[in-house]
Scaffold this active site. Structure first.
Site, PDB file in Angstrom:
ATOM      1  CB  ALA A  24      46.322 -11.412  -8.484  1.00 21.52           C
ATOM      2  CB  CYS A 107      38.783  -8.455  -4.062  1.00 17.45           C
ATOM      3  SG  CYS A 107      39.628 -10.326  -4.408  1.00 17.45           S
TER       4      CYS A 107
END
Length: 378
Positions: A24, A107
């Site tokens: 990210a 994640c």
């Protein structure tokens, strides 16, 4: 003679069996291009949400930016609803020319796992199967391979990776990447490469190993010890995009090049900033570049004032002036070789999950809701 064969993902051939892990705020078009300029591999876009893509969320759509040099477009999707995931895969293939779709089931971020997503989802085996089947079916008319990434499990008492591997194979997934840590570990401790080896023995599809690859030699050792078909590299390349050059050399059986001097690192920093500006404009591009400064200069003698100034840079002209002050002949700090980079943190006492999530492993996660953009890039 080659040390490792090319990575085959369905109809897609990756000459060097190396994949850049989606990160990210990091693996945008500029950074992917920078890494690809160093060596062959598969360079994956930041994670986006399937619902955000389907519903036309502007933030999600804006992340689907590719450099003109990216001939193989690869995107990682997050999703908890099979219908949204399937539709999102169709949109990626039909409208964005994507050649590879990866699904994120690894994640560890609490805002993701508390909704049953990311590393929490493989606990629900039926839901995992439905998502994978929808994705594979949607990609099939376009001959686009679908892969998945996962972790060992929620924690040491709730392991899921062997079941996930079996389900992936039965669903027609082209490959599975395993991060050798649990969700509870997040990025702490050491990656369990033995688990990667166990998954290789458990399935017939290619397994990619992820975790604790800091140097090219680590990648070769992982493949040798586990039998993995390739490696996924994340934090190890932060501030070191030339790692992909070393990986390409290592897998081809060539000697890796010498470590870069600060002058060569400086040139890499300038190229990175230039690419960011090209894709985002000067103001935003320079702001995005700031987060990379500490990684590039890790271990070098550049003083605190220089680092602070670089972390506030707002134009390419200002960056050029600051970079000109660095000693181009300073050697690379060998003390940084093999050392962890990026976030590590501590293991979590418990994984944040939806209420009653652990009650059964064959449910469909009824009641969980995927937000349109909340976890995009997470």
């Amino acid at each position: 003679m080659s040390v490792a064969a090319a990575l085959q993902l369905g109809s897609l051939t990756v000459p060097t069996p190396v994949v850049l892990a989606p990160m990210a705020g990091i693996t945008n078009a500029a950074y992917r291009t920078l890494c690809a300029e160093q060596g062959a591999g598969l360079y994956v876009c930041e994670m986006i949400t399937s619902r955000g893509l389907v519903e036309g969320d502007e933030v999600t759509r804006s992340m689907l930016a590719f450099d003109e040099s990216e001939q193989v477009r690869s995107v990682q999707l997050y999703g908890t609803d099979p219908r949204y995931v399937g539709k999102a895969v169709e949109i990626l293939c039909a409208e964005h020319g994507v050649a590879h779709v990866d699904l994120n089931f690894g994640c560890p971020v609490p805002k993701v796992t508390r909704k049953g997503g990311g590393g929490a989802l493989p606990w629900k085996r039926r839901l995992l199967a439905e998502i994978l089947e929808h994705a594979v079916d949607a990609a099939a008319p376009y001959d686009v391979p679908v892969t998945m990434k996962t972790r060992k499990g929620l924690d040491d008492d709730h392991l899921t990776y062997l079941d996930a591997g079996r389900i992936a194979q039965e669903s027609g997934v082209a490959a599975i990447a395993l991060h050798g840590r649990t969700v509870a570990q997040a990025y702490s401790g050491r990656a369990d490469w033995d688990a990667i080896g166990s998954l290789v023995e458990h399935v017939d599809i290619p397994v990619l190993g992820n975790g604790d690859i800091w140097e090219a030699a680590d990648a070769l050792r992982m493949v040798e010890e586990t039998g993995a078909a390739g490696v996924v590299v994340g934090r190890g390349c932060l501030g070191r995009p030339w790692l992909f050059r070393d990986l390409a050399d290592a897998f081809a059986g060539r000697e890796t090049q010498v470590l870069p001097t600060l002058g060569e690192v400086r040139d890499m920093m300038r190229r990175h900033a230039e690419l960011l500006v090209r894709h985002m404009g000067e103001e935003r591009g320079c702001k995005e570049f700031r987060k990379h400064v500490s990684w590039y200069l890790k271990g070098f003698a550049a003083g605190g004032e220089m680092r602070r100034s670089l972390a506030l840079v707002d134009s390419l002209a200002a960056l050029d002036e600051l970079l000109s002050r660095l000693d181009p002949d300073e050697p690379f700090p060998v003390s940084e070789l093999g050392a962890p980079r990026g976030r590590q943190g501590s293991p979590r006492e418990r994984v944040v999950l939806p209420e009653g999530w652990l009650d059964d492993t064959d449910g469909t996660g009824a009641g969980i809701r995927e937000d349109a953009a909340e976890v995009t890039g997470g």
